[in-house]
Design a protein around this motif. Structure first.
Motif, PDB file in Angstrom:
ATOM      1  N   GLY A  93      -7.086   7.177  13.574  1.00  0.00           N
ATOM      2  CA  GLY A  93      -8.238   6.282  13.500  1.00  0.00           C
ATOM      3  C   GLY A  93      -8.399   5.381  14.703  1.00  0.00           C
ATOM      4  N   ASP A  94      -8.472   4.079  14.446  1.00  0.00           N
ATOM      5  CA  ASP A  94      -8.737   3.117  15.518  1.00  0.00           C
ATOM      6  C   ASP A  94      -7.636   3.075  16.568  1.00  0.00           C
ATOM      7  OD1 ASP A  94     -11.271   2.214  14.753  1.00  0.00           O
ATOM      8  OD2 ASP A  94     -10.406   0.847  13.275  1.00  0.00           O
ATOM      9  N   SER A  95      -6.396   3.321  16.174  1.00  0.00           N
ATOM     10  CA  SER A  95      -5.317   3.333  17.175  1.00  0.00           C
ATOM     11  C   SER A  95      -5.464   4.524  18.124  1.00  0.00           C
ATOM     12  CB  SER A  95      -3.951   3.368  16.485  1.00  0.00           C
ATOM     13  OG  SER A  95      -3.815   4.538  15.707  1.00  0.00           O
ATOM     14  N   TYR A  96      -5.966   5.646  17.623  1.00  0.00           N
ATOM     15  CA  TYR A  96      -6.190   6.808  18.489  1.00  0.00           C
ATOM     16  C   TYR A  96      -7.419   6.592  19.384  1.00  0.00           C
ATOM     17  CZ  TYR A  96      -6.741  11.630  20.002  1.00  0.00           C
ATOM     18  OH  TYR A  96      -6.866  12.768  20.759  1.00  0.00           O
ATOM     19  N   ILE A  97      -8.404   5.882  18.888  1.00  0.00           N
ATOM     20  CA  ILE A  97      -9.608   5.591  19.675  1.00  0.00           C
ATOM     21  C   ILE A  97      -9.263   4.823  20.937  1.00  0.00           C
ATOM     22  CG2 ILE A  97     -11.623   4.028  19.671  1.00  0.00           C
ATOM     23  CD1 ILE A  97     -12.329   6.656  18.633  1.00  0.00           C
ATOM     24  N   LYS A  98      -8.272   3.949  20.865  1.00  0.00           N
ATOM     25  CA  LYS A  98      -7.896   3.167  22.049  1.00  0.00           C
ATOM     26  C   LYS A  98      -7.462   4.066  23.194  1.00  0.00           C
ATOM     27  CE  LYS A  98      -6.996  -0.930  19.517  1.00  0.00           C
ATOM     28  NZ  LYS A  98      -6.167  -1.664  18.697  1.00  0.00           N
ATOM     29  N   THR A  99      -6.794   5.162  22.894  1.00  0.00           N
ATOM     30  CA  THR A  99      -6.385   6.079  23.959  1.00  0.00           C
ATOM     31  C   THR A  99      -7.584   6.856  24.495  1.00  0.00           C
ATOM     32  OG1 THR A  99      -5.867   7.893  22.436  1.00  0.00           O
ATOM     33  CG2 THR A  99      -4.091   6.345  22.958  1.00  0.00           C
ATOM     34  N   LEU A 100      -8.554   7.152  23.636  1.00  0.00           N
ATOM     35  CA  LEU A 100      -9.743   7.871  24.085  1.00  0.00           C
ATOM     36  C   LEU A 100     -10.676   6.976  24.881  1.00  0.00           C
ATOM     37  CD1 LEU A 100     -10.690   9.967  20.929  1.00  0.00           C
ATOM     38  CD2 LEU A 100      -9.645  10.779  23.026  1.00  0.00           C
ATOM     39  N   SER A 101     -10.851   5.742  24.433  1.00  0.00           N
ATOM     40  CA  SER A 101     -11.809   4.868  25.098  1.00  0.00           C
ATOM     41  C   SER A 101     -11.357   4.485  26.503  1.00  0.00           C
ATOM     42  CB  SER A 101     -12.069   3.619  24.266  1.00  0.00           C
ATOM     43  OG  SER A 101     -10.898   2.860  24.137  1.00  0.00           O
ATOM     44  N   ASP A 102     -10.065   4.493  26.761  1.00  0.00           N
ATOM     45  CA  ASP A 102      -9.582   4.189  28.112  1.00  0.00           C
ATOM     46  C   ASP A 102     -10.036   5.251  29.111  1.00  0.00           C
ATOM     47  OD1 ASP A 102      -8.343   1.929  27.208  1.00  0.00           O
ATOM     48  OD2 ASP A 102      -6.363   2.872  27.009  1.00  0.00           O
ATOM     49  N   SER A 103     -10.131   6.488  28.665  1.00  0.00           N
ATOM     50  CA  SER A 103     -10.499   7.549  29.587  1.00  0.00           C
ATOM     51  C   SER A 103     -11.998   7.845  29.591  1.00  0.00           C
ATOM     52  CB  SER A 103      -9.724   8.823  29.243  1.00  0.00           C
ATOM     53  OG  SER A 103     -10.086   9.270  27.957  1.00  0.00           O
ATOM     54  N   LEU A 104     -12.790   7.153  28.762  1.00  0.00           N
ATOM     55  CA  LEU A 104     -14.227   7.421  28.705  1.00  0.00           C
ATOM     56  C   LEU A 104     -15.101   6.237  29.102  1.00  0.00           C
ATOM     57  CD1 LEU A 104     -15.035   9.640  25.626  1.00  0.00           C
ATOM     58  CD2 LEU A 104     -15.323  10.159  28.017  1.00  0.00           C
ATOM     59  N   LEU A 105     -14.544   5.270  29.790  1.00  0.00           N
ATOM     60  CA  LEU A 105     -15.299   4.154  30.345  1.00  0.00           C
ATOM     61  C   LEU A 105     -15.965   3.279  29.287  1.00  0.00           C
ATOM     62  CD1 LEU A 105     -17.012   6.029  33.304  1.00  0.00           C
ATOM     63  CD2 LEU A 105     -14.894   4.748  33.368  1.00  0.00           C
ATOM     64  N   PHE A 106     -15.369   3.132  28.117  1.00  0.00           N
ATOM     65  CA  PHE A 106     -15.882   2.205  27.113  1.00  0.00           C
ATOM     66  C   PHE A 106     -15.341   0.819  27.425  1.00  0.00           C
ATOM     67  CE2 PHE A 106     -16.867   5.897  24.565  1.00  0.00           C
ATOM     68  CZ  PHE A 106     -17.985   5.479  23.863  1.00  0.00           C
ATOM     69  N   VAL A 107     -16.210  -0.165  27.300  1.00  0.00           N
ATOM     70  CA  VAL A 107     -15.805  -1.547  27.528  1.00  0.00           C
ATOM     71  C   VAL A 107     -15.313  -2.120  26.202  1.00  0.00           C
ATOM     72  CG1 VAL A 107     -16.577  -3.819  28.245  1.00  0.00           C
ATOM     73  CG2 VAL A 107     -17.490  -1.780  29.365  1.00  0.00           C
ATOM     74  N   GLY A 108     -14.210  -2.834  26.249  1.00  0.00           N
ATOM     75  CA  GLY A 108     -13.672  -3.425  25.027  1.00  0.00           C
ATOM     76  C   GLY A 108     -12.912  -2.399  24.204  1.00  0.00           C
ATOM     77  N   SER A 109     -12.913  -2.624  22.910  1.00  0.00           N
ATOM     78  CA  SER A 109     -12.217  -1.691  22.023  1.00  0.00           C
ATOM     79  C   SER A 109     -13.187  -1.228  20.937  1.00  0.00           C
ATOM     80  CB  SER A 109     -10.986  -2.355  21.405  1.00  0.00           C
ATOM     81  OG  SER A 109     -11.366  -3.531  20.740  1.00  0.00           O
ATOM     82  N   PRO A 110     -13.824  -0.073  21.148  1.00  0.00           N
ATOM     83  CA  PRO A 110     -14.800   0.409  20.171  1.00  0.00           C
ATOM     84  C   PRO A 110     -14.125   0.888  18.890  1.00  0.00           C
ATOM     85  CG  PRO A 110     -14.444   2.067  21.842  1.00  0.00           C
ATOM     86  CD  PRO A 110     -13.673   0.847  22.269  1.00  0.00           C
ATOM     87  N   SER A 111     -14.864   0.819  17.800  1.00  0.00           N
ATOM     88  CA  SER A 111     -14.365   1.364  16.537  1.00  0.00           C
ATOM     89  C   SER A 111     -14.639   2.869  16.523  1.00  0.00           C
ATOM     90  CB  SER A 111     -15.072   0.687  15.362  1.00  0.00           C
ATOM     91  OG  SER A 111     -16.435   1.060  15.343  1.00  0.00           O
ATOM     92  N   VAL A 112     -14.142   3.524  15.520  1.00  0.00           N
ATOM     93  CA  VAL A 112     -14.352   4.972  15.402  1.00  0.00           C
ATOM     94  C   VAL A 112     -15.842   5.280  15.322  1.00  0.00           C
ATOM     95  CG1 VAL A 112     -13.933   6.992  13.947  1.00  0.00           C
ATOM     96  CG2 VAL A 112     -12.107   5.344  14.309  1.00  0.00           C
ATOM     97  N   MET A 113     -16.560   4.533  14.524  1.00  0.00           N
ATOM     98  CA  MET A 113     -17.990   4.803  14.360  1.00  0.00           C
ATOM     99  C   MET A 113     -18.788   4.452  15.604  1.00  0.00           C
ATOM    100  SD  MET A 113     -18.627   6.428  11.745  1.00  0.00           S
ATOM    101  CE  MET A 113     -17.091   7.183  11.326  1.00  0.00           C
ATOM    102  N   THR A 114     -18.463   3.349  16.276  1.00  0.00           N
ATOM    103  CA  THR A 114     -19.160   2.995  17.519  1.00  0.00           C
ATOM    104  C   THR A 114     -18.960   4.080  18.562  1.00  0.00           C
ATOM    105  OG1 THR A 114     -18.778   0.668  17.058  1.00  0.00           O
ATOM    106  CG2 THR A 114     -19.393   1.240  19.310  1.00  0.00           C
TER     107      THR A 114
END
Length: 145
Positions: A93-114
């Protein structure tokens, strides 16, 4: 019961994208952002299959084929996003999203749905672009008015 070709080719798009990203994950290449661009190949393949099938069946009405192509690509996009949501929750879930968002240029810490809603918008836009570009390619095969 025979499935519509749009749904069948949408499932082919989903399967191709899912296998591609699972292979990238297995080879530890999921953090290489430009490799993610190649998923468009599967969308082009599925939509082109639909248009080729329509042309072989004698369906040469341009608006009907555009709707058929867009339905195919959007089916692939919606199935892919649904599969991604399930995969993300299976991986933590959200802990896995943190690893994905680092490599996809997301600002902050998006939720799974965001995260997935933004990818859904990106997928819809790419579906429309693929549909228009393939309709321009196939337009020369349709009779003109």
């Amino acid at each position: 019961m025979k499935l519509p070709k749009e749904f069948y080719n949408g499932v082919i798009i989903f399967t191709g994208i899912a296998l591609y990203f699972l292979l990238m994950e297995a080879l530890h290449l999921s953090n290489v952002y430009f490799l993610r661009l190649f998923n468009i190949i599967f969308v082009y393949y599925g939509v082109n299959r639909t248009l080729k099938s329509n042309f072989a069946e004698g369906k040469t009405n341009l608006p009907d084929n555009a709707i058929s192509a867009l339905t195919t690509s959007l089916t692939g996009v919606f199935l892919s996003i649904s599969g991604l949501v399930a995969y993300i929750y299976a991986k933590g879930g959200d802990s896995y999203i943190k690893t994905l968002s680092d490599s996809l240029l997301f600002v902050g810490s998006p939720s799974v749905m965001t995260y997935n809603i933004s990818l859904l918008f990106e997928g819809i836009v790419s579906a429309v672009i693929v549909t228009f570009s393939l309709m321009l390619f196939w337009k020369k095969k349709y009779p003109t008015d």
